[in-house]
Design a protein around this motif. Structure first.
Motif, PDB file in Angstrom:
ATOM      1  N   ASP A  13       0.802  -1.218   0.000  1.00  0.00           N
ATOM      2  CA  ASP A  13       0.000   0.000   0.000  1.00  0.00           C
ATOM      3  C   ASP A  13       0.837   1.271   0.000  1.00  0.00           C
ATOM      4  OD1 ASP A  13       0.918  -0.434   2.549  1.00  0.00           O
ATOM      5  OD2 ASP A  13      -0.916   0.223   3.552  1.00  0.00           O
ATOM      6  N   LYS A  14       2.012   1.240   0.663  1.00  0.00           N
ATOM      7  CA  LYS A  14       2.820   2.451   0.790  1.00  0.00           C
ATOM      8  C   LYS A  14       4.292   2.190   0.520  1.00  0.00           C
ATOM      9  CE  LYS A  14      -0.319   4.559   4.161  1.00  0.00           C
ATOM     10  NZ  LYS A  14      -0.468   5.086   5.544  1.00  0.00           N
ATOM     11  N   GLU A  15       4.568   1.294  -0.393  1.00  0.00           N
ATOM     12  CA  GLU A  15       5.949   0.978  -0.722  1.00  0.00           C
ATOM     13  C   GLU A  15       6.032   0.528  -2.172  1.00  0.00           C
ATOM     14  OE1 GLU A  15       9.632  -1.894   0.859  1.00  0.00           O
ATOM     15  OE2 GLU A  15       7.606  -2.086   1.711  1.00  0.00           O
ATOM     16  N   GLY A  27      -9.228 -10.419  -0.048  1.00  0.00           N
ATOM     17  CA  GLY A  27     -10.356  -9.805   0.638  1.00  0.00           C
ATOM     18  C   GLY A  27     -10.040  -8.503   1.345  1.00  0.00           C
ATOM     19  N   ASN A  28      -8.768  -8.108   1.389  1.00  0.00           N
ATOM     20  CA  ASN A  28      -8.368  -6.877   2.073  1.00  0.00           C
ATOM     21  C   ASN A  28      -8.081  -5.771   1.063  1.00  0.00           C
ATOM     22  OD1 ASN A  28      -8.355  -8.112   4.717  1.00  0.00           O
ATOM     23  ND2 ASN A  28      -6.441  -9.118   4.111  1.00  0.00           N
ATOM     24  N   THR A  29      -8.705  -4.613   1.237  1.00  0.00           N
ATOM     25  CA  THR A  29      -8.468  -3.481   0.335  1.00  0.00           C
ATOM     26  C   THR A  29      -7.105  -2.864   0.639  1.00  0.00           C
ATOM     27  OG1 THR A  29     -10.838  -3.010   0.140  1.00  0.00           O
ATOM     28  CG2 THR A  29      -9.306  -1.229  -0.428  1.00  0.00           C
ATOM     29  N   ILE A  30      -6.249  -2.824  -0.380  1.00  0.00           N
ATOM     30  CA  ILE A  30      -4.902  -2.271  -0.239  1.00  0.00           C
ATOM     31  C   ILE A  30      -4.870  -0.805  -0.646  1.00  0.00           C
ATOM     32  CG2 ILE A  30      -2.473  -2.550  -0.901  1.00  0.00           C
ATOM     33  CD1 ILE A  30      -3.635  -4.937   0.625  1.00  0.00           C
ATOM     34  N   LYS A  67       5.828   9.671  -6.516  1.00  0.00           N
ATOM     35  CA  LYS A  67       6.268  10.550  -5.435  1.00  0.00           C
ATOM     36  C   LYS A  67       5.735  10.111  -4.078  1.00  0.00           C
ATOM     37  CE  LYS A  67       6.344  15.410  -4.009  1.00  0.00           C
ATOM     38  NZ  LYS A  67       5.915  16.802  -4.357  1.00  0.00           N
ATOM     39  N   ASN A  68       4.428   9.872  -4.013  1.00  0.00           N
ATOM     40  CA  ASN A  68       3.790   9.549  -2.732  1.00  0.00           C
ATOM     41  C   ASN A  68       3.594   8.048  -2.542  1.00  0.00           C
ATOM     42  OD1 ASN A  68       3.361  12.347  -1.957  1.00  0.00           O
ATOM     43  ND2 ASN A  68       1.865  12.397  -3.611  1.00  0.00           N
ATOM     44  N   VAL A  69       4.015   7.275  -3.524  1.00  0.00           N
ATOM     45  CA  VAL A  69       3.939   5.804  -3.589  1.00  0.00           C
ATOM     46  C   VAL A  69       2.511   5.290  -3.417  1.00  0.00           C
ATOM     47  CG1 VAL A  69       6.309   5.595  -2.779  1.00  0.00           C
ATOM     48  CG2 VAL A  69       4.453   5.287  -1.151  1.00  0.00           C
TER      49      VAL A  69
END
Length: 288
Positions: A81-83, A120-123, A108-110
């Motif tokens: 999600d952030k990488e 089943g998990n929203t990333i 820029k903000n990844v």
């Protein structure tokens, strides 16, 4: 007389274009691909079209063909999600047989700018424009259920992706063809200019093609989305979805030379296998 001359010119242009397209399709169909067995039901195909003999250009094409049964070889999504992570690193981390880069992301903000759901998990969720409109790459999705992959088309509703029943969803696009009918794509620069491309297609015989076309180099010009649609259609696909391309375009296969990178990623501006760009997510092929 002038109207007749204009009509004849237009007719000649259409005829020339049709003849060139027919020759290109014959070139592709007659290609003696370099083939490798990756695993049971998974094959790698590669060919470098030089001497300007495909679309009047040099082109380097690599693709995997996979039997879409949900057995032996299964599809999955690798995502953060952030990488941002290189496609090859995603593949190795998840002990995959192969991987291609996924959807569009914020350098820029990844993180992906399109909806992604894994097991089943929203990333990630969609980043819409200031008017709340979807981007062209948020109007179709690769979906995976029980290891089988499919492609779905946006139905026009605001919450379409969250209502999909599949546990693994990766929005992407634009959709190039659906159930044998080519989509109407405009002539915006992204569509008509040649770039490195990544895409996925479904064949009626139950096989899937994951394909990369290299570009931005004298050795391979890249393709427009119209040319890409033709290539995938000539390979037998009836439903086709475009993925993020350009510097992101990467096909990785475990156990192959050059760190497993099959194509020629462009981020280092060299004709080698070392120019991977880090991405937010990938489509994986794993051994069940």
């Amino acid at each position: 007389m002038l109207k007749k001359a204009k009509f004849l010119f237009f007719f000649m242009c259409l005829t020339t274009s049709a003849m060139a397209q027919n020759q290109d399709s014959l070139t592709l169909v007659r290609t003696k691909w370099h083939k490798n067995r990756v695993a049971k039901k998974v094959r790698l195909f590669r060919y470098h079209f030089n001497e300007n003999n495909l679309f009047a250009a040099n082109e380097n094409i690599s693709f995997l063909e996979i039997k879409n049964t949900g057995r032996r070889a299964v599809f999955a999504i690798g995502a953060e999600d952030k990488e941002l992570i290189a496609t090859s690193d995603f593949g190795r981390r998840d002990t995959a047989l192969a991987a291609i880069n996924g959807n569009f992301f914020d350098v820029k903000n990844v993180g992906s700018v399109d909806f992604v759901k894994v097991n089943g998990n929203t990333i990630n969720t969609n980043r819409l424009d200031k008017n709340g409109n979807r981007a062209f790459h948020q109007r179709a999705a690769a979906v995976i259920n029980n290891g089988k992959i499919g492609i779905k088309k946006w139905d026009g509703t605001a919450n379409w992706e969250t209502n999909l029943l599949e546990k693994n969803v990766l929005l992407n696009g634009p959709l190039l063809a659906f159930d044998g009918i080519k989509e109407n794509i405009d002539t915006a620069a992204f569509n008509r200019l040649r770039h490195p491309r990544t895409c996925l297609g479904l064949k009626p015989n139950g096989r899937v093609i994951m394909l990369t076309v290299d570009g931005r180099n004298d050795n391979s010009a890249g393709m427009s989305l119209f040319e890409l649609t033709n290539i995938m259609t000539w390979l037998g696909c009836t439903t086709i979805i475009n993925f993020d391309g350009g510097g992101s375009t990467t096909l990785w296969v475990s156990g192959f030379p050059d760190n497993g990178i099959i194509n020629y990623p462009t981020d280092n501006k060299k004709w080698d296998h070392a120019g991977q760009r880090k991405v937010a997510n990938v489509i994986l092929i794993k051994k069940k």
